[in-house]
Design an enzyme around this catalytic site. Structure first.
Site, PDB file in Angstrom:
ATOM      1  N   SER A  39      36.011  47.454 113.677  1.00  8.25           N
ATOM      2  CA  SER A  39      36.482  47.168 115.033  1.00  8.25           C
ATOM      3  C   SER A  39      35.417  47.434 116.102  1.00  8.25           C
ATOM      4  CB  SER A  39      37.709  48.020 115.348  1.00  8.25           C
ATOM      5  OG  SER A  39      38.759  47.694 114.485  1.00  8.25           O
ATOM      6  N   CYS A 126      56.601  61.229 112.838  1.00 11.01           N
ATOM      7  CA  CYS A 126      57.460  60.527 113.802  1.00 11.01           C
ATOM      8  C   CYS A 126      58.946  60.842 113.619  1.00 11.01           C
ATOM      9  CB  CYS A 126      57.224  59.024 113.719  1.00 11.01           C
ATOM     10  SG  CYS A 126      57.149  58.353 112.054  1.00 11.01           S
ATOM     11  N   ARG A 232      63.100  52.818 104.664  1.00 10.75           N
ATOM     12  CA  ARG A 232      62.493  51.798 105.528  1.00 10.75           C
ATOM     13  C   ARG A 232      63.479  50.648 105.717  1.00 10.75           C
ATOM     14  NH1 ARG A 232      58.252  53.117 108.185  1.00 10.75           N
ATOM     15  NH2 ARG A 232      56.914  53.475 106.393  1.00 10.75           N
ATOM     16  N   HIS A 239      62.773  54.243 115.196  1.00  9.68           N
ATOM     17  CA  HIS A 239      63.395  54.894 114.052  1.00  9.68           C
ATOM     18  C   HIS A 239      64.801  55.366 114.440  1.00  9.68           C
ATOM     19  CE1 HIS A 239      59.741  54.681 111.949  1.00  9.68           C
ATOM     20  NE2 HIS A 239      59.422  55.945 111.820  1.00  9.68           N
TER      21      HIS A 239
END
Lengths: 329, 329
Positions: A39, A126, A232, A239
């Site tokens: 990148s 998370c 998932r 979430h």
């Protein structure tokens, strides 16, 4: 003013760092964007400037005060170099979270732990962040005896590639084409994959152990009884969690509702008569943790259920890290 | 040989009845297809015959031995008439399930309850059926002290219209068009709706109460401690459930695994090293209930977690009803 570096600046969490630093008017002098070699050279517009992405090296951190690591293998490779250069690292990877020398911080829950850092502060997983923000007011009100949590986790947890894979699979399905899986172990469109991260001890996934052990560390209660099942789901970026809590002391649902309503970082959306409850599609791009479906659990004396939703990339990652940086100032 | 009627023959469950009767070589003499006025006159091919759908009336059941009701308001309207005509009704609606005069039957769990019917036998709610098939071998092995279940329910639970709505929303998204919701209270594509059926006592949904009260009735344990959170997910037709069980007696996970492996109607898919676990996309069109992610729950002494998946239209509805019909023969 401070000099900031973002490591992993081109990924989903890295891009969110840029947005949140601008939104929260974080006092930035220099902002250094770091990423993998692939990148390097990319130019990213931010606050009227055009910033060029540089390849991360061990020498990337000279003059940097705070380095925000978006996650992944860059953390184990470069975090120590950043600390050696004099930066404080706020790290979103799982590398240091359970290290007893590293504080694991959610500003709404344990802001005081920032103080004892030795160069690295870890940002929790998370799903853990979203859960503990909702558990904190309950813990303060009534204590927590046991938590049973089942998650419904967005594809954003697997980064930009996860988001792209769900989109591509759904488009392929719409056009009658074959669905290709490479990021997730199985098709995710129209499916559920009850495995996040690798399998570990006791056939728990690493994600499930993170929710147990990180929560125990954040609350400083190593014996807190928690069990988790992480799944998932074909949702882009927030979430959701179905959380069953048994409290230490007897409290009513309305006392819990009141405590949650007053808690920082929490928004209660809970009006069944109007079909108001938290949902991931409508919670994305937000910093708060949304709580609803609050109900007494009639199967035990001191239990209740709640449904918690939070943006995985924001409060579940980038926002929490920037809040930690704010505590450092 | 017997004369069968299917009420609601053109819906998702009704169509599945036709497939399953043929697959299982159910001994049918006459098969009478009944539906609302709107569908009357439709012709449906079945086993080399072409059957014409007739409008359901109170006189539709003359000469019928077994009437399979697919669900919905037809049950309250016509089930008693079918019984008065001499038919045994197997009813997939929720109308009679908790009626103490009506047995509620899952053949793998309580087949003996078929015997005391007074004309109507109720087929349980889809999520309940899938759960109790997995709970039965555990109940027999170790007793059940408490169950905490969170569901991940497919759109097929809302019938053919639910399946069509998810498909249409995903296609609209793929083409950059507006997503329209009419079957579900909110967008279901890329979203989760933590509300199934109407809200009732204690802010539980009717679906949540069904999982509690129907399970208690099926096991003949009115005090069985169960709490449920039911959530609609963007999956077409298999329901998934994250089930936490506390047993009465101490048993190991391997004892539970063995009991599940031997249980009728259950298939254990649980090999983390090969990424084998039950998933809805791969469990559709099957009659079995799939169980995996079996793990000890370290938060209590006698607990464990499991992940259970079953086809909502088949075992969750049509297959179970046809199995009940087989018990009657």
């Amino acid at each position: 003013m401070s000099n900031l570096a973002i490591v992993g600046a081109t990924g989903a969490v890295g891009q969110e760092f840029l947005k949140i630093l601008a939104e929260r008017k974080f006092p930035v002098d220099e902002l250094r964007l770091l990423a993998s070699k692939r990148s390097a050279g990319k130019r990213i517009a931010w606050q009227g400037q055009e910033l060029e992405v540089q390849e991360t090296t061990h020498d990337s951190f000279k003059g940097i005060d705070i380095a925000l690591f978006a996650g992944g293998s860059a953390s184990t490779e470069y975090a120590r170099s950043a600390v050696d250069s004099g930066a404080v690292v706020i790290d979103n990877s799982s590398a240091f979270r359970l290290d007893p020398e590293v504080p694991l911080v959610v500003p709404e829950v344990n802001p005081e732990d920032v103080k004892w850092h030795k160069g690295i502060i870890a940002n929790p997983n998370c799903s853990t962040i979203i859960m503990v923000v909702a558990l904190k007011p309950i813990y303060d009100l009534a204590g927590i005896r046991r938590v049973v949590v089942s998650t419904y986790q967005a594809v954003s947890g697997a980064g930009r590639e996860g988001i792209e894979e769900l989109g591509a699979q759904v488009k392929a399905w719409s056009q009658g084409e074959e669905l290709i899986s490479s990021v997730f172990p199985h098709q995710i469109a129209f499916n559920l994959v009850p495995r996040i991260d690798v399998f570990q001890e006791g056939d728990y996934t690493k994600e499930e152990w993170k929710m147990v052990k990180e929560t125990q560390k954040i609350f400083h209660v190593p014996s807190m009884a928690i069990t988790a099942t992480t799944v998932r789901v074909p949702v882009f970026r927030s979430h959701s969690e179905s959380i069953n809590v048994e409290t230490e002391r007897l409290v009513s649902v309305s006392e819990i509702r009141e405590a949650l309503s007053k808690a920082p970082g929490v928004v209660v959306i809970d009006d069944p008569s109007k079909d108001h409850y938290p949902m991931p599609w409508f919670s994305s791009d937000k910093d708060e943790v949304y709580v609803g479906r609050l109900r007494k659990d009639y199967s035990i004396d001191q239990g209740f259920n709640m449904w918690v939703v939070g943006d995985q990339i924001r409060k579940g990652a980038a926002t929490n890290a920037v809040q930690i940086a704010e505590l450092l100032l």
